[in-house]
Motif scaffolding. Structure first.
Motif, PDB file in Angstrom:
ATOM      1  N   ALA A   9       0.829  -1.203   0.000  1.00 26.48           N
ATOM      2  CA  ALA A   9       0.000   0.000   0.000  1.00 26.48           C
ATOM      3  C   ALA A   9       0.863   1.252   0.000  1.00 26.48           C
ATOM      4  O   ALA A   9       0.583   2.218  -0.721  1.00 26.48           O
ATOM      5  N   VAL A  10       1.946   1.235   0.779  1.00 28.01           N
ATOM      6  CA  VAL A  10       2.840   2.388   0.831  1.00 28.01           C
ATOM      7  C   VAL A  10       3.572   2.545  -0.495  1.00 28.01           C
ATOM      8  O   VAL A  10       3.748   3.657  -0.995  1.00 28.01           O
ATOM      9  N   ALA A  11       3.986   1.429  -1.096  1.00 34.28           N
ATOM     10  CA  ALA A  11       4.651   1.484  -2.397  1.00 34.28           C
ATOM     11  C   ALA A  11       3.713   2.037  -3.465  1.00 34.28           C
ATOM     12  O   ALA A  11       4.133   2.821  -4.327  1.00 34.28           O
ATOM     13  N   ALA A  12       2.457   1.663  -3.426  1.00 28.00           N
ATOM     14  CA  ALA A  12       1.477   2.184  -4.376  1.00 28.00           C
ATOM     15  C   ALA A  12       1.309   3.687  -4.202  1.00 28.00           C
ATOM     16  O   ALA A  12       1.240   4.431  -5.180  1.00 28.00           O
ATOM     17  N   PHE A  13       1.267   4.125  -2.947  1.00 23.48           N
ATOM     18  CA  PHE A  13       1.144   5.557  -2.672  1.00 23.48           C
ATOM     19  C   PHE A  13       2.351   6.322  -3.208  1.00 23.48           C
ATOM     20  O   PHE A  13       2.206   7.344  -3.873  1.00 23.48           O
ATOM     21  N   VAL A  14       3.543   5.830  -2.949  1.00 20.83           N
ATOM     22  CA  VAL A  14       4.760   6.519  -3.390  1.00 20.83           C
ATOM     23  C   VAL A  14       4.855   6.525  -4.913  1.00 20.83           C
ATOM     24  O   VAL A  14       5.181   7.549  -5.520  1.00 20.83           O
ATOM     25  N   LEU A  15       4.575   5.399  -5.551  1.00 21.30           N
ATOM     26  CA  LEU A  15       4.623   5.353  -7.016  1.00 21.30           C
ATOM     27  C   LEU A  15       3.582   6.269  -7.641  1.00 21.30           C
ATOM     28  O   LEU A  15       3.851   6.930  -8.643  1.00 21.30           O
ATOM     29  N   GLY A  16       2.409   6.325  -7.059  1.00 30.95           N
ATOM     30  CA  GLY A  16       1.379   7.216  -7.578  1.00 30.95           C
ATOM     31  C   GLY A  16       1.755   8.666  -7.415  1.00 30.95           C
ATOM     32  O   GLY A  16       1.522   9.493  -8.294  1.00 30.95           O
ATOM     33  N   LEU A  17       2.382   9.002  -6.302  1.00 29.67           N
ATOM     34  CA  LEU A  17       2.788  10.385  -6.046  1.00 29.67           C
ATOM     35  C   LEU A  17       3.918  10.809  -6.970  1.00 29.67           C
ATOM     36  O   LEU A  17       3.875  11.885  -7.570  1.00 29.67           O
ATOM     37  N   VAL A  18       4.920   9.971  -7.118  1.00 26.74           N
ATOM     38  CA  VAL A  18       6.039  10.285  -8.010  1.00 26.74           C
ATOM     39  C   VAL A  18       5.570  10.282  -9.464  1.00 26.74           C
ATOM     40  O   VAL A  18       6.041  11.071 -10.280  1.00 26.74           O
ATOM     41  N   GLY A  19       4.626   9.412  -9.774  1.00 26.79           N
ATOM     42  CA  GLY A  19       4.125   9.314 -11.138  1.00 26.79           C
ATOM     43  C   GLY A  19       3.404  10.562 -11.620  1.00 26.79           C
ATOM     44  O   GLY A  19       3.260  10.761 -12.828  1.00 26.79           O
ATOM     45  N   LEU A  20       2.960  11.414 -10.707  1.00 27.45           N
ATOM     46  CA  LEU A  20       2.338  12.663 -11.146  1.00 27.45           C
ATOM     47  C   LEU A  20       3.349  13.584 -11.816  1.00 27.45           C
ATOM     48  O   LEU A  20       2.979  14.443 -12.605  1.00 27.45           O
ATOM     49  N   ALA A  52       1.159   1.619  -9.695  1.00 33.44           N
ATOM     50  CA  ALA A  52       0.479   2.034  -8.470  1.00 33.44           C
ATOM     51  C   ALA A  52      -0.908   1.414  -8.378  1.00 33.44           C
ATOM     52  O   ALA A  52      -1.327   0.956  -7.306  1.00 33.44           O
ATOM     53  N   ILE A  53      -1.606   1.363  -9.501  1.00 34.69           N
ATOM     54  CA  ILE A  53      -2.944   0.756  -9.521  1.00 34.69           C
ATOM     55  C   ILE A  53      -2.851  -0.737  -9.187  1.00 34.69           C
ATOM     56  O   ILE A  53      -3.631  -1.255  -8.385  1.00 34.69           O
ATOM     57  N   ALA A  54      -1.892  -1.420  -9.785  1.00 33.18           N
ATOM     58  CA  ALA A  54      -1.743  -2.861  -9.547  1.00 33.18           C
ATOM     59  C   ALA A  54      -1.358  -3.150  -8.102  1.00 33.18           C
ATOM     60  O   ALA A  54      -1.927  -4.053  -7.468  1.00 33.18           O
ATOM     61  N   LEU A  55      -0.407  -2.397  -7.550  1.00 32.87           N
ATOM     62  CA  LEU A  55       0.008  -2.629  -6.173  1.00 32.87           C
ATOM     63  C   LEU A  55      -1.110  -2.307  -5.181  1.00 32.87           C
ATOM     64  O   LEU A  55      -1.301  -3.024  -4.193  1.00 32.87           O
ATOM     65  N   ALA A  56      -1.844  -1.239  -5.434  1.00 34.87           N
ATOM     66  CA  ALA A  56      -2.946  -0.885  -4.541  1.00 34.87           C
ATOM     67  C   ALA A  56      -4.043  -1.942  -4.585  1.00 34.87           C
ATOM     68  O   ALA A  56      -4.603  -2.308  -3.546  1.00 34.87           O
ATOM     69  N   THR A  57      -4.337  -2.443  -5.763  1.00 33.13           N
ATOM     70  CA  THR A  57      -5.349  -3.487  -5.892  1.00 33.13           C
ATOM     71  C   THR A  57      -4.921  -4.755  -5.164  1.00 33.13           C
ATOM     72  O   THR A  57      -5.712  -5.374  -4.456  1.00 33.13           O
ATOM     73  N   LEU A  58      -3.649  -5.142  -5.343  1.00 27.19           N
ATOM     74  CA  LEU A  58      -3.153  -6.325  -4.647  1.00 27.19           C
ATOM     75  C   LEU A  58      -3.176  -6.141  -3.134  1.00 27.19           C
ATOM     76  O   LEU A  58      -3.521  -7.069  -2.390  1.00 27.19           O
ATOM     77  N   THR A  82      -4.888  -5.492   3.487  1.00 27.28           N
ATOM     78  CA  THR A  82      -3.897  -4.693   4.186  1.00 27.28           C
ATOM     79  C   THR A  82      -4.525  -3.911   5.338  1.00 27.28           C
ATOM     80  O   THR A  82      -5.724  -3.649   5.345  1.00 27.28           O
ATOM     81  N   HIS A  83      -3.707  -3.570   6.310  1.00 28.47           N
ATOM     82  CA  HIS A  83      -4.174  -2.743   7.421  1.00 28.47           C
ATOM     83  C   HIS A  83      -4.104  -1.271   7.060  1.00 28.47           C
ATOM     84  O   HIS A  83      -4.644  -0.435   7.778  1.00 28.47           O
ATOM     85  N   ARG A  84      -3.441  -0.954   5.979  1.00 26.70           N
ATOM     86  CA  ARG A  84      -3.290   0.437   5.527  1.00 26.70           C
ATOM     87  C   ARG A  84      -4.233   0.696   4.343  1.00 26.70           C
ATOM     88  O   ARG A  84      -3.796   1.033   3.252  1.00 26.70           O
ATOM     89  N   LYS A  85      -5.496   0.543   4.590  1.00 26.16           N
ATOM     90  CA  LYS A  85      -6.483   0.707   3.516  1.00 26.16           C
ATOM     91  C   LYS A  85      -6.509   2.123   2.965  1.00 26.16           C
ATOM     92  O   LYS A  85      -6.694   2.333   1.774  1.00 26.16           O
ATOM     93  N   GLY A  86      -6.292   3.115   3.821  1.00 32.19           N
ATOM     94  CA  GLY A  86      -6.283   4.503   3.360  1.00 32.19           C
ATOM     95  C   GLY A  86      -5.165   4.761   2.375  1.00 32.19           C
ATOM     96  O   GLY A  86      -5.366   5.415   1.351  1.00 32.19           O
ATOM     97  N   ARG A  87      -3.982   4.237   2.686  1.00 26.96           N
ATOM     98  CA  ARG A  87      -2.857   4.410   1.765  1.00 26.96           C
ATOM     99  C   ARG A  87      -3.102   3.662   0.466  1.00 26.96           C
ATOM    100  O   ARG A  87      -2.713   4.125  -0.606  1.00 26.96           O
ATOM    101  N   ALA A  88      -3.698   2.492   0.551  1.00 21.59           N
ATOM    102  CA  ALA A  88      -3.973   1.720  -0.656  1.00 21.59           C
ATOM    103  C   ALA A  88      -4.969   2.454  -1.548  1.00 21.59           C
ATOM    104  O   ALA A  88      -4.778   2.543  -2.762  1.00 21.59           O
ATOM    105  N   PHE A  89      -6.028   3.006  -0.951  1.00 22.31           N
ATOM    106  CA  PHE A  89      -6.993   3.761  -1.746  1.00 22.31           C
ATOM    107  C   PHE A  89      -6.380   5.036  -2.309  1.00 22.31           C
ATOM    108  O   PHE A  89      -6.671   5.436  -3.437  1.00 22.31           O
ATOM    109  N   LEU A  90      -5.511   5.668  -1.535  1.00 22.75           N
ATOM    110  CA  LEU A  90      -4.829   6.861  -2.029  1.00 22.75           C
ATOM    111  C   LEU A  90      -3.881   6.508  -3.164  1.00 22.75           C
ATOM    112  O   LEU A  90      -3.779   7.242  -4.154  1.00 22.75           O
TER     113      LEU A  90
END
Length: 72
Positions: free
Chosen positions: A2-13, A24-30, A36-44
């Motif tokens: 979830a954290v990796a998805a957040f970081v990749l999505g942020l840098v990807g902007l 980021a979409i694939a990692l967040a979906t997985l 995950t316990h970090r659902k907010g980060r995954a959705f972000l």
């Protein structure tokens, strides 16, 4: 994931949104599917991944290139 998805999505902007957005979409979906316990980060991360692709397609539509710059 979830954290990796957040970081990749942020840098990807800013850079490589064609690569980092789908990652980021694939990692967040997985992360969400694995419960995950970090659902907010995954959705972000999912939202930022989609935003990466929206930025990419809007740049393509605006000036037929995937590059952008500040100023004149």
């Amino acid at each position: 994931m979830a954290v990796a998805a957040f970081v990749l999505g942020l840098v990807g902007l800013l850079v490589f949104n064609l690569v980092f957005g789908p990652c980021a979409i694939a990692l967040a979906t997985l992360a969400l599917l694995r419960g995950t316990h970090r659902k907010g980060r995954a959705f972000l991360g999912l939202t930022l991944g989609v935003a990466d692709l929206v930025v990419l397609f809007s740049l393509l539509a605006a000036n037929d290139t995937v590059t952008w710059q500040f100023g004149g």
